[in-house]
Design a protein around this motif. Structure first.
Motif, PDB file in Angstrom:
ATOM      1  N   PRO A 140       0.794  -1.233   0.000  1.00 52.87           N
ATOM      2  CA  PRO A 140       0.000   0.000   0.000  1.00 52.87           C
ATOM      3  C   PRO A 140       0.824   1.281   0.000  1.00 52.87           C
ATOM      4  O   PRO A 140       0.301   2.352  -0.324  1.00 52.87           O
ATOM      5  CB  PRO A 140      -0.843  -0.122   1.272  1.00 52.87           C
ATOM      6  CG  PRO A 140      -0.085  -1.057   2.155  1.00 52.87           C
ATOM      7  CD  PRO A 140       0.584  -2.033   1.223  1.00 52.87           C
ATOM      8  N   ARG A 141       2.114   1.194   0.343  1.00 52.93           N
ATOM      9  CA  ARG A 141       2.943   2.401   0.378  1.00 52.93           C
ATOM     10  C   ARG A 141       3.779   2.580  -0.885  1.00 52.93           C
ATOM     11  O   ARG A 141       4.550   3.532  -0.988  1.00 52.93           O
ATOM     12  CB  ARG A 141       3.852   2.356   1.610  1.00 52.93           C
ATOM     13  CG  ARG A 141       3.108   2.454   2.932  1.00 52.93           C
ATOM     14  CD  ARG A 141       4.034   2.357   4.135  1.00 52.93           C
ATOM     15  NE  ARG A 141       3.309   2.530   5.370  1.00 52.93           N
ATOM     16  CZ  ARG A 141       2.622   1.558   5.975  1.00 52.93           C
ATOM     17  NH1 ARG A 141       2.573   0.353   5.426  1.00 52.93           N
ATOM     18  NH2 ARG A 141       1.985   1.788   7.105  1.00 52.93           N
ATOM     19  N   VAL A 142       3.633   1.669  -1.829  1.00 51.98           N
ATOM     20  CA  VAL A 142       4.400   1.726  -3.073  1.00 51.98           C
ATOM     21  C   VAL A 142       3.462   2.117  -4.210  1.00 51.98           C
ATOM     22  O   VAL A 142       2.463   1.450  -4.452  1.00 51.98           O
ATOM     23  CB  VAL A 142       5.064   0.366  -3.370  1.00 51.98           C
ATOM     24  CG1 VAL A 142       5.940   0.474  -4.605  1.00 51.98           C
ATOM     25  CG2 VAL A 142       5.868  -0.119  -2.173  1.00 51.98           C
ATOM     26  N   GLY A 143       3.791   3.205  -4.905  1.00 49.17           N
ATOM     27  CA  GLY A 143       2.882   3.704  -5.930  1.00 49.17           C
ATOM     28  C   GLY A 143       1.602   4.257  -5.346  1.00 49.17           C
ATOM     29  O   GLY A 143       0.505   3.915  -5.806  1.00 49.17           O
ATOM     30  N   HIS A 232       1.236  -1.844 -16.741  1.00 48.69           N
ATOM     31  CA  HIS A 232       0.878  -0.646 -15.960  1.00 48.69           C
ATOM     32  C   HIS A 232       0.707   0.545 -16.886  1.00 48.69           C
ATOM     33  O   HIS A 232       1.387   0.675 -17.905  1.00 48.69           O
ATOM     34  CB  HIS A 232       1.964  -0.323 -14.934  1.00 48.69           C
ATOM     35  CG  HIS A 232       1.431   0.239 -13.663  1.00 48.69           C
ATOM     36  ND1 HIS A 232       1.155  -0.526 -12.548  1.00 48.69           N
ATOM     37  CD2 HIS A 232       1.073   1.506 -13.327  1.00 48.69           C
ATOM     38  CE1 HIS A 232       0.679   0.238 -11.583  1.00 48.69           C
ATOM     39  NE2 HIS A 232       0.615   1.474 -12.039  1.00 48.69           N
ATOM     40  N   GLY A 233      -0.223   1.415 -16.519  1.00 42.90           N
ATOM     41  CA  GLY A 233      -0.428   2.662 -17.243  1.00 42.90           C
ATOM     42  C   GLY A 233       0.533   3.733 -16.767  1.00 42.90           C
ATOM     43  O   GLY A 233       0.731   3.904 -15.559  1.00 42.90           O
ATOM     44  N   GLU A 234       1.108   4.453 -17.699  1.00 36.93           N
ATOM     45  CA  GLU A 234       2.047   5.504 -17.334  1.00 36.93           C
ATOM     46  C   GLU A 234       1.348   6.728 -16.754  1.00 36.93           C
ATOM     47  O   GLU A 234       2.002   7.605 -16.188  1.00 36.93           O
ATOM     48  CB  GLU A 234       2.884   5.900 -18.560  1.00 36.93           C
ATOM     49  CG  GLU A 234       3.784   4.764 -19.044  1.00 36.93           C
ATOM     50  CD  GLU A 234       4.571   5.108 -20.294  1.00 36.93           C
ATOM     51  OE1 GLU A 234       4.642   6.320 -20.644  1.00 36.93           O
ATOM     52  OE2 GLU A 234       5.127   4.184 -20.921  1.00 36.93           O
ATOM     53  N   ASP A 235       0.019   6.770 -16.881  1.00 35.20           N
ATOM     54  CA  ASP A 235      -0.753   7.893 -16.350  1.00 35.20           C
ATOM     55  C   ASP A 235      -1.775   7.430 -15.313  1.00 35.20           C
ATOM     56  O   ASP A 235      -2.844   8.027 -15.172  1.00 35.20           O
ATOM     57  CB  ASP A 235      -1.462   8.619 -17.501  1.00 35.20           C
ATOM     58  CG  ASP A 235      -0.484   9.295 -18.435  1.00 35.20           C
ATOM     59  OD1 ASP A 235       0.044  10.356 -18.074  1.00 35.20           O
ATOM     60  OD2 ASP A 235      -0.226   8.743 -19.525  1.00 35.20           O
ATOM     61  N   THR A 240       0.041   4.535  -8.791  1.00 33.46           N
ATOM     62  CA  THR A 240       0.945   5.269  -9.661  1.00 33.46           C
ATOM     63  C   THR A 240       2.070   4.354 -10.174  1.00 33.46           C
ATOM     64  O   THR A 240       2.311   3.289  -9.609  1.00 33.46           O
ATOM     65  CB  THR A 240       1.509   6.496  -8.927  1.00 33.46           C
ATOM     66  OG1 THR A 240       1.971   6.111  -7.623  1.00 33.46           O
ATOM     67  CG2 THR A 240       0.424   7.560  -8.750  1.00 33.46           C
ATOM     68  N   PRO A 241       2.718   4.736 -11.286  1.00 30.15           N
ATOM     69  CA  PRO A 241       3.655   3.852 -11.971  1.00 30.15           C
ATOM     70  C   PRO A 241       4.738   3.195 -11.113  1.00 30.15           C
ATOM     71  O   PRO A 241       5.139   2.058 -11.428  1.00 30.15           O
ATOM     72  CB  PRO A 241       4.262   4.761 -13.039  1.00 30.15           C
ATOM     73  CG  PRO A 241       3.130   5.690 -13.402  1.00 30.15           C
ATOM     74  CD  PRO A 241       2.454   5.966 -12.080  1.00 30.15           C
ATOM     75  N   PRO A 242       5.238   3.824 -10.036  1.00 30.72           N
ATOM     76  CA  PRO A 242       6.226   3.105  -9.222  1.00 30.72           C
ATOM     77  C   PRO A 242       5.712   1.769  -8.687  1.00 30.72           C
ATOM     78  O   PRO A 242       6.514   0.866  -8.413  1.00 30.72           O
ATOM     79  CB  PRO A 242       6.516   4.086  -8.078  1.00 30.72           C
ATOM     80  CG  PRO A 242       6.290   5.434  -8.690  1.00 30.72           C
ATOM     81  CD  PRO A 242       5.110   5.243  -9.608  1.00 30.72           C
ATOM     82  N   GLY A 243       4.390   1.624  -8.541  1.00 30.55           N
ATOM     83  CA  GLY A 243       3.834   0.353  -8.084  1.00 30.55           C
ATOM     84  C   GLY A 243       4.109  -0.770  -9.061  1.00 30.55           C
ATOM     85  O   GLY A 243       4.504  -1.873  -8.677  1.00 30.55           O
ATOM     86  N   GLY A 244       3.887  -0.499 -10.350  1.00 34.19           N
ATOM     87  CA  GLY A 244       4.165  -1.506 -11.364  1.00 34.19           C
ATOM     88  C   GLY A 244       5.647  -1.790 -11.485  1.00 34.19           C
ATOM     89  O   GLY A 244       6.059  -2.952 -11.602  1.00 34.19           O
ATOM     90  N   ALA A 245       6.461  -0.735 -11.458  1.00 33.15           N
ATOM     91  CA  ALA A 245       7.908  -0.917 -11.568  1.00 33.15           C
ATOM     92  C   ALA A 245       8.444  -1.747 -10.404  1.00 33.15           C
ATOM     93  O   ALA A 245       9.288  -2.634 -10.598  1.00 33.15           O
ATOM     94  CB  ALA A 245       8.597   0.442 -11.618  1.00 33.15           C
TER      95      ALA A 245
END
Length: 287
Positions: A140-143, A232-235, A240-245
């Motif tokens: 929950p704290r990532v992205g 993951h969507g870049e927008d 937010t994208p850091p979650g997918g990364a």
């Protein structure tokens, strides 16, 4: 169709030939299995999959619990009152696999469904052949969401089915894909159908509390040895994208696909790309 799993009843639906590659679809927070569009499922079936979608606990026609969740406390950091965790929802999924007679399956999860899929792969080794995690994260704290996306998520419950449709459209305008046109008719229809099938704001609150209360999955993901895909969507303003990364970084050998203009939804225009990527992944694993 209904199955008893992990002490609850799960409503599910299957598509395609039983001879196809078994593929389980897991939907996200507050979303019912009808969130998986049948046209999208048809593309997966045409690619050789036997597809099952289902209602998670606390939504749709699966079991709804009664224990209250203190969502505001959880948002403030006190998650001690969570009625259940994502790992419990993964146990539901493992029980559904048992009921289906599937010793293992290819698993695709979106948003919270991606989190459940991750927990299933970690907690039930051997049950997941391949893992596809879409617009999800390791914890929950990532992205974390933007303020606007979180405000949209916490919009007060709808008093009737037309208000539910209006809420869905308003939510899309905040978290949907800015690079693609909104399919207002489909969104409104799904919202109305979901309201009719089983509208339960307290159930959604329990699911959100489970997300907030569940531990980070990074270490568990590092131990996976299965083929994995992260989309993951870049927008995306909600996860937010850091979650997918972070998800792709944690899983050894995982492939990361990101799409400009994609928010926290799956634009119809990208369905063929998603299906091709998932099919390439499932085709790498025998069976």
């Amino acid at each position: 169709m209904r199955a008893t799993a992990n002490g609850i009843e799960i409503c599910y639906e299957s598509f395609g030939s039983p001879e196809g590659r078994p593929l389980l679809l897991i939907m996200g927070l507050g979303m019912q299995m009808i969130g998986w569009d049948e046209d999208f499922i048809g593309l997966l079936v045409d690619a050789g999959h036997h597809v099952v979608r289902y209602d998670n606990r606390d939504v749709g026609l699966s079991t709804h619990l009664e224990e209250p969740a203190d969502l505001m406390a959880a948002l403030g950091g006190d998650t001690s009152g969570a009625p259940y965790l994502l790992a419990d929802m993964a146990d539901d999924t493992a029980g559904l696999l048992d009921a289906l007679g599937w010793t293992s399956a290819h698993v695709v999860g979106v948003s919270m469904g991606g989190m459940i899929a991750q927990c299933l792969a970690i907690g039930h080794p051997g049950r997941v052949r391949t893992l596809t995690s879409i617009m999800s994260t390791t914890g929950p704290r990532v992205g974390p969401p933007t303020e606007a996306a979180m405000a949209a998520l916490l919009t007060p419950p709808s008093p009737d089915r037309e208000a539910a449709a209006e809420r869905a459209l308003a939510s899309w305008r905040v978290i949907g894909s800015p690079g693609y046109a909104m399919d207002a008719e489909r969104l409104a229809r799904m919202a109305r159908d979901s309201y009719d099938r089983g509208y339960d704001p307290q159930g959604v609150a329990r699911q959100l509390t489970a997300i907030l209360a569940s531990p980070d999955r990074t270490e568990g993901l590092r131990g996976l040895t299965i083929p994995a895909l992260v989309i993951h969507g870049e927008d995306d303003p909600l996860v937010t994208p850091p979650g997918g990364a972070a998800t792709a970084d944690a899983i050894p050998g995982a492939k990361l696909l990101t799409f400009p203009g994609m928010g926290h939804d799956m634009p119809r225009e990208l369905w063929p790309v998603f299906v091709e990527a998932v099919s390439e992944l499932t085709g790498r694993e025998p069976g």
